[in-house]
Design an enzyme around this catalytic site. Structure first.
Site, PDB file in Angstrom:
ATOM      1  N   LYS B 111       1.681  -1.633  -0.348  1.00  0.00           N
ATOM      2  CA  LYS B 111       1.674  -2.722   1.158  1.00  0.00           C
ATOM      3  C   LYS B 111       0.402  -3.734   0.500  1.00  0.00           C
ATOM      4  O   LYS B 111       0.701  -4.839   0.843  1.00  0.00           O
ATOM      5  CB  LYS B 111       1.181  -1.906   2.154  1.00  0.00           C
ATOM      6  CG  LYS B 111       2.206  -1.163   2.704  1.00  0.00           C
ATOM      7  CD  LYS B 111       1.800  -0.407   4.220  1.00  0.00           C
ATOM      8  CE  LYS B 111       0.587   0.365   4.044  1.00  0.00           C
ATOM      9  NZ  LYS B 111       0.970   1.565   3.397  1.00  0.00           N
ATOM     10  N   GLU B 135      11.224  -2.468  -0.349  1.00  0.00           N
ATOM     11  CA  GLU B 135      11.662  -1.700   0.908  1.00  0.00           C
ATOM     12  C   GLU B 135      10.897  -0.553   1.121  1.00  0.00           C
ATOM     13  O   GLU B 135      10.834  -0.262   2.503  1.00  0.00           O
ATOM     14  CB  GLU B 135      13.360  -1.048   0.279  1.00  0.00           C
ATOM     15  CG  GLU B 135      13.986  -0.494   1.422  1.00  0.00           C
ATOM     16  CD  GLU B 135      14.282  -1.358   2.582  1.00  0.00           C
ATOM     17  OE1 GLU B 135      13.449  -1.240   3.795  1.00  0.00           O
ATOM     18  OE2 GLU B 135      15.483  -1.784   2.661  1.00  0.00           O
ATOM     19  N   VAL B 138       7.759  -0.429   3.957  1.00  0.00           N
ATOM     20  CA  VAL B 138       7.323  -0.168   5.486  1.00  0.00           C
ATOM     21  C   VAL B 138       8.478   0.685   5.901  1.00  0.00           C
ATOM     22  O   VAL B 138       9.510   0.695   5.476  1.00  0.00           O
ATOM     23  CB  VAL B 138       7.785  -1.589   6.465  1.00  0.00           C
ATOM     24  CG1 VAL B 138       7.766  -1.339   7.731  1.00  0.00           C
ATOM     25  CG2 VAL B 138       6.789  -2.784   5.788  1.00  0.00           C
ATOM     26  N   GLY B 140       9.035   3.841   4.932  1.00  0.00           N
ATOM     27  CA  GLY B 140       9.479   4.595   3.869  1.00  0.00           C
ATOM     28  C   GLY B 140      11.008   4.807   3.603  1.00  0.00           C
ATOM     29  O   GLY B 140      11.597   4.122   2.613  1.00  0.00           O
ATOM     30  N   GLY B 193      -1.850  18.089   5.519  1.00  0.00           N
ATOM     31  CA  GLY B 193      -1.843  17.123   4.554  1.00  0.00           C
ATOM     32  C   GLY B 193      -0.972  15.724   5.099  1.00  0.00           C
ATOM     33  O   GLY B 193      -0.667  14.740   4.247  1.00  0.00           O
ATOM     34  N   GLU B 196      -5.081  11.632   5.986  1.00  0.00           N
ATOM     35  CA  GLU B 196      -6.106  11.713   4.892  1.00  0.00           C
ATOM     36  C   GLU B 196      -7.503  12.262   5.479  1.00  0.00           C
ATOM     37  O   GLU B 196      -7.798  12.084   6.568  1.00  0.00           O
ATOM     38  CB  GLU B 196      -6.139  10.029   4.417  1.00  0.00           C
ATOM     39  CG  GLU B 196      -4.878   9.869   3.639  1.00  0.00           C
ATOM     40  CD  GLU B 196      -4.965   8.303   3.308  1.00  0.00           C
ATOM     41  OE1 GLU B 196      -5.916   7.983   2.349  1.00  0.00           O
ATOM     42  OE2 GLU B 196      -4.202   7.631   3.565  1.00  0.00           O
ATOM     43  N   ASP B 207      -3.169   0.485   9.350  1.00  0.00           N
ATOM     44  CA  ASP B 207      -1.775   0.692   8.512  1.00  0.00           C
ATOM     45  C   ASP B 207      -0.761   0.081   9.359  1.00  0.00           C
ATOM     46  O   ASP B 207       0.171  -0.511   8.448  1.00  0.00           O
ATOM     47  CB  ASP B 207      -1.648   2.179   8.296  1.00  0.00           C
ATOM     48  CG  ASP B 207      -0.287   2.514   7.505  1.00  0.00           C
ATOM     49  OD1 ASP B 207      -0.243   2.023   6.221  1.00  0.00           O
ATOM     50  OD2 ASP B 207       0.804   2.975   8.214  1.00  0.00           O
ATOM     51  N   LYS B 211       1.787  -3.225   8.178  1.00  0.00           N
ATOM     52  CA  LYS B 211       3.332  -3.429   8.255  1.00  0.00           C
ATOM     53  C   LYS B 211       3.973  -4.283   8.991  1.00  0.00           C
ATOM     54  O   LYS B 211       4.898  -4.945   8.591  1.00  0.00           O
ATOM     55  CB  LYS B 211       3.802  -1.838   8.595  1.00  0.00           C
ATOM     56  CG  LYS B 211       3.441  -0.809   7.453  1.00  0.00           C
ATOM     57  CD  LYS B 211       3.695   0.624   7.849  1.00  0.00           C
ATOM     58  CE  LYS B 211       3.491   1.587   6.970  1.00  0.00           C
ATOM     59  NZ  LYS B 211       3.428   2.954   7.407  1.00  0.00           N
ATOM     60  N   GLY B 303       6.580   9.963   2.163  1.00  0.00           N
ATOM     61  CA  GLY B 303       7.276  11.334   1.298  1.00  0.00           C
ATOM     62  C   GLY B 303       8.234  10.770   0.588  1.00  0.00           C
ATOM     63  O   GLY B 303       8.717   9.807   0.253  1.00  0.00           O
TER      64      GLY B 303
END
Lengths: 324, 324
Positions: B111, B135, B138, B140, B193, B196, B207, B211, B303
């Site tokens: 990003k 792609e 934003v 995923g 996980g 962070e 974040d 986006k 992911g």
């Protein structure tokens, strides 16, 4: 310059003609429109303004079978918006066959021809290197096949589930939220113009089954017919069953499903916070694919938003033909 | 035959290399991979099998700055998977600039470069007639820009709303369903996980704001920066506020929004049965467009599913370049 004809000039056709005016006349020309009683055609192009009223009052109206327009025109694109007949596919299937035989790319919103003759029509288009686009046939304003063309090409779709009929979803939503019995919810839907006078195809799950057949054939390489779908409709859903589901944080939805080669349509319990669980006339479709995982698309399944799918198909053809 | 290099060879890069093996070696060759410490490059192509372990053990490993690989290779496509820095855009922005200057099409999941230099990079790509695809940046595994390319071209996007950060959505979902306070839900997310160690960028809404900037610039023709977004995060959401929302059949979600030229990120009340209201790590994005009406897309925002977006971008470039 590409010439376009519209066969089936009703609600959608008229709105489409208006939207197509936004294209420059040097790239796209509306050359002809037909309804069941006749047609108006002009190589020089028609203005939707001159067509808005009763087609038969137009100076160039010919009271002839509309197939004559398809057979005699030099159009590049035929948009087939005929009413759906899922038993025969007619009259759409004849228009599509004829348009392809005449070398036209075809865009359609009519499920009938694809349910009856998917493989035949797609092969015919492919062998002639023509486009046959049908984004509007499933989930009206939801871009299913566009997405497949663009995003899934290197992925493998493993299963599809969806709420694909707005009429039954409206009825089930009213049963869930208001506790209405099915017959009252149906009368309400009919009064609002959301259900037809004979709602059998919707209520019995046949309309959903048609869409499942198209999805299986178009997206999963199958060769299925309507008779391959195990179908149960919503007519036996009682308010008691709906309330029992509600107490468990669930509801009952009519789900069309393609999973492990099996095509089914049936009322199923769905958790209220599941992405597929949309209400009112909304449609939802969920894909599971190998790389992508799960993706859900939610939008209007009918009405004016279907126009976006027709325009997108036409636009795709124009781009692929180098017109844009 | 197209040669591809991957800059940023971590979780995603390694999985991407595996997936690219499915392409025939006569159409696509993985020619080089780089991590922050060095790179491996071969004009004859690399097998992901030989790269799986520590890159520096590879016979051809060069302990040099990875930019050297971009500057010296004759690759056709550069895939930039560098870690995101939203203040400087580096190191991604330098790799992308260099790749474009060398005549490469670029695919990125980073990003940072787009937030910092969207207009510059897109203009640079356009003036060189190169593709810059993003792609994966934003939502995923949600095909947002593919859809825009395919479906919205003749439509006008009026507004966008979305849940675009999986970490905060997981936390808010735990607060809603389990009544957890925010700090406990955060600890849990970190243990799984999903957050962070320093979760500031997620929790403060930064974040999501990044986006929203990319969406505004890419889909609505704007020229916005991070400083143009009015941002509020979720750190002040109490369990009491969440429970109060719940009692009203609503919940609190962190919503990024573009409406009437205004970019905002803020916690908002959302009805539980609204299509946008998805839970856990799911992302959702809703478009309102002139023809189409409302369309909602729901999928994993991070992911492995992000891989589908990278593959789709690469596939698009190969098709446009006539490689497929």
């Amino acid at each position: 310059l590409k010439r376009l004809i519209i066969v089936g000039y009703g609600f959608l056709g008229k709105r489409l003609a208006r939207v197509l005016e936004k294209y420059g006349r040097e790239e796209l020309l509306l050359a002809g429109v037909a309804n069941s009683r006749g047609y108006v055609y002009s190589d020089q192009g028609l203005r939707p303004g001159e067509l808005e009223d009763d087609l038969s009052r137009h100076a160039k109206f010919r009271e002839k079978p509309p197939i004559e327009m398809v057979e005699n025109s030099d159009a590049d694109i035929a948009v087939v918006l005929t009413p759906t007949n899922i038993r025969t596919g007619e009259p759409g299937v004849t228009y599509i066959r004829t348009a392809l035989a005449r070398g036209m790319d075809v865009v359609t919103a009519d499920k009938g021809p694809l349910v009856i003759a998917f493989k035949e029509l797609v092969s015919e288009a492919e062998s002639r290197r023509l486009y046959l686009c049908y984004e509007a046939t499933v989930g009206g304003g939801i871009p299913i096949f566009s997405l497949a063309r663009q995003y899934f090409r290197r992925d493998k779709i493993l299963s599809i589930r969806g709420i694909l009929n707005g009429t039954t979803n409206y009825i089930l939503s009213r049963m869930h939220f208001e506790g209405l019995p099915l017959d009252l919810a149906l009368v309400e839907a009919q009064r609002l113009g959301l259900a037809e006078r004979d709602p059998t195809l919707d209520l019995e799950g046949i309309d959903t089954a048609c869409k499942i057949v198209i999805l299986a054939n178009a997206l999963m390489g199958m060769d299925k017919r309507l008779s391959d779908v195990k179908v149960a409709g919503i007519t036996r859903i009682t308010s008691e069953a709906m309330m029992a589901a509600k107490e468990m944080g669930m509801t009952i939805k009519l789900i069309g499903r393609i999973e492990e080669g099996e095509l089914t349509v049936a009322p199923r319990l769905v958790k209220l916070n599941h992405p597929l669980c949309v209400h009112g006339t909304l449609n939802a479709i969920q894909f599971r694919a190998s790389l992508m995982g799960e993706l859900t698309l939610i939008g209007e399944g009918a009405g004016a938003s279907t126009l976006a799918s027709l325009v997108s198909d036409i636009d795709w053809i124009l781009r692929m033909r180098g017109g844009l």
